[in-house]
Design a protein around this motif. Structure first.
Motif: not given
Length: 483
Positions: A26-27, A33-34, A120-125, A223-226
């Motif tokens: 769903g995200v 984001d493909g 990580l900053d450039d990965l799909p959400k 874990f972080s999104t950055h």
């Protein structure tokens, strides 16, 4: 051994786990984001294999024994680590090998937090969210969550709960029925997560970052999104919110339940493990913060006191978040922070390590031995909450710590055998077996460049730490398989 029941449970749990792929799906669709095909494929494959495992034995009915619980718990973490890696393998943005994908999946599920991924900053959400979700599921223990569901399917859950729940005293329940216990644990876990997410949002995070980091904070995952972890935000308010939720997530969730049910904070004050937990983190802060503040490194920080407290709480609770590169801190501080993870969180928490209660009992037993050198004929009981601790529990504590140290040494030597230097092998083993994540030396940034053989050894270390050594090692004893 009831293999039909074991396969039935594994099939059911795999099908349940497949449903969790629908949330990041769903995200993916929301952010376009493909990556949606990767999650659709992993969902279908996991569900179908679970269905294949379950179908031949779906009529099997019997009571689970303790041995069955140990085997199911160990098998499920192994199976889950494998199937959890599929979105990482199928996503064309990551281009991870099978080894790296399994490492990332097991690191998430065991709430270790070590990663092989950069950028990580450039990965799909959706991939970022999936990593955080893995930690959230692993934090409470997917087995414990399933305990609330399995009785509805005609499968008892007490043996699973005993195999999964950490700590030397495993038979105490918050409610008379184990199903109710699991439901309340999950309820408290979810409430803390929601409160953490709202607090992060109010402090300045986006909703995506707030929800994602609340998952890994309450799970004590890291874990972080950055790439910069919590250092990305450069916001002392966010750091202190994180400290608060890491700290309370490192407490026994049974205490949270009792405090919530009675609306009394004295449950925490009266608990000897909670007091020891607070004391050792306070002492660590009193050592780390002054050295950091008055060092040349600390002079370059805008908030050295906050950063010092944050890093102590993060490492002591085995979360593994970072606001900066603590491996560059002066004198013995990096090693001290890593060693704090050996103590870890309280029994019944989402933290890793040996657990506070075991360390407290070990210190009490050591003090008793010293006293008996002076008074050899004296009878000196080891007490907890003013009550003598059963000798069986004390023996189990010594046994666990002994096996823990032997396992730690064996893993260090195994990593050194792959060519890793001593500092890196030693700190990586500590990070894996204590489910901490960050390490020192050549693995201080991430584990992407490590030899594949070393990554499999570290996967074993993460599983041993998450399952508290004995749950996994007992499977290799001849007595376990005898009828």
């Amino acid at each position: 051994m009831h293999f039909a029941i074991i396969f039935r449970i594994l099939g059911i749990l795999l099908m349940l786990f497949s449903l969790t792929h629908l949330i990041p799906l769903g995200v993916s669709l929301a952010y376009d984001d493909g990556v949606h095909l990767a999650f659709i494929s992993s969902f279908c494959l996991t569900f179908v294999i679970g269905l294949i495992v379950w179908s031949p034995v779906y009529k099997a009915r019997d009571d689970l024994r303790t041995r069955d619980g140990f085997l199911i718990t160990a098998l499920f973490w192994l199976v889950l680590g494998t199937f959890g890696s599929m979105p990482f393998i199928l996503d064309e943005h990551l281009k991870l090998s099978v080894t790296d994908a399994v490492f990332e999946s097991i690191s998430g599920l065991t709430t270790t937090g070590g990663t092989v991924i950069t950028g990580l900053d450039d990965l799909p959400k959706s991939i970022l969210f999936y990593r955080q979700q893995l930690q959230w599921l692993g934090g409470i223990g997917i087995i414990v969550i399933a305990v609330a569901i399995l009785p509805m399917l005609g499968i008892g859950g007490m043996q699973l709960y005993r195999a999964e729940t950490p700590g030397p005293i495993k038979d105490s329940k918050l409610t008379p029925r184990i199903t109710e216990t699991a439901k309340w644990l999950f309820f408290i876990y979810a409430i803390l997560t929601a409160a953490c997410a709202i607090a992060y949002r109010l402090a300045g995070m986006t909703w995506f970052d707030a929800i994602s980091h609340s998952f890994s904070t309450v799970a004590i995952g890291g874990f972080s999104t950055h790439d910069a972890s919590m250092g990305y935000f450069q916001n002392p308010t966010i750091w202190m919110i994180c400290c608060f939720f890491m700290f309370i997530s490192g407490l026994n969730f049974g205490l949270h339940f009792l405090a919530w049910r009675k609306w009394q904070l004295k449950q925490y004050i009266a608990d000897s493990e909670a007091k020891f937990y607070f004391f050792y983190i306070l002492m660590a802060c009193l050592i780390v913060v002054p050295i950091l503040v008055f060092s040349d490194v600390g002079k370059h920080y805008d908030h050295p006191i906050v950063e010092g407290i944050f890093q102590v709480v993060s490492m002591a609770t085995t979360t593994g978040f970072a606001t900066t590169d603590f491996s560059a801190w002066p004198t013995f501080l990096p090693f001290m922070l890593i060693y704090l993870s050996f103590i870890g969180g309280c029994a019944g928490s989402t933290g890793g390590g040996v657990k506070v209660i075991r360390i407290a009992l070990m210190l009490k037993m050591s003090l008793r031995e010293l006293q008996q050198l002076v008074h050899p004929k004296a009878v000196i009981p080891v007490k907890l909450k003013r009550k003598p601790v059963d000798s069986v529990v004390l023996s189990a504590v010594w046994s666990f710590i002994g096996v823990y140290l032997v396992t730690y040494i064996a893993l260090v030597l195994a990593l050194q055998a792959t060519g890793m230097d001593h500092v890196s092998a030693n700190s990586a083993t500590i990070a894996m077996i204590n489910n901490l994540g960050p390490a020192l030396g050549t693995v201080s940034a991430n584990y992407g460049h490590v030899e594949e053989s070393a990554k499999w050894i570290m996967c074993l270390g993460m599983l041993l730490g998450r399952l508290e050594i004995f749950t996994l090692l007992v499977l290799f004893t001849p007595a376990f398989w005898r009828r």
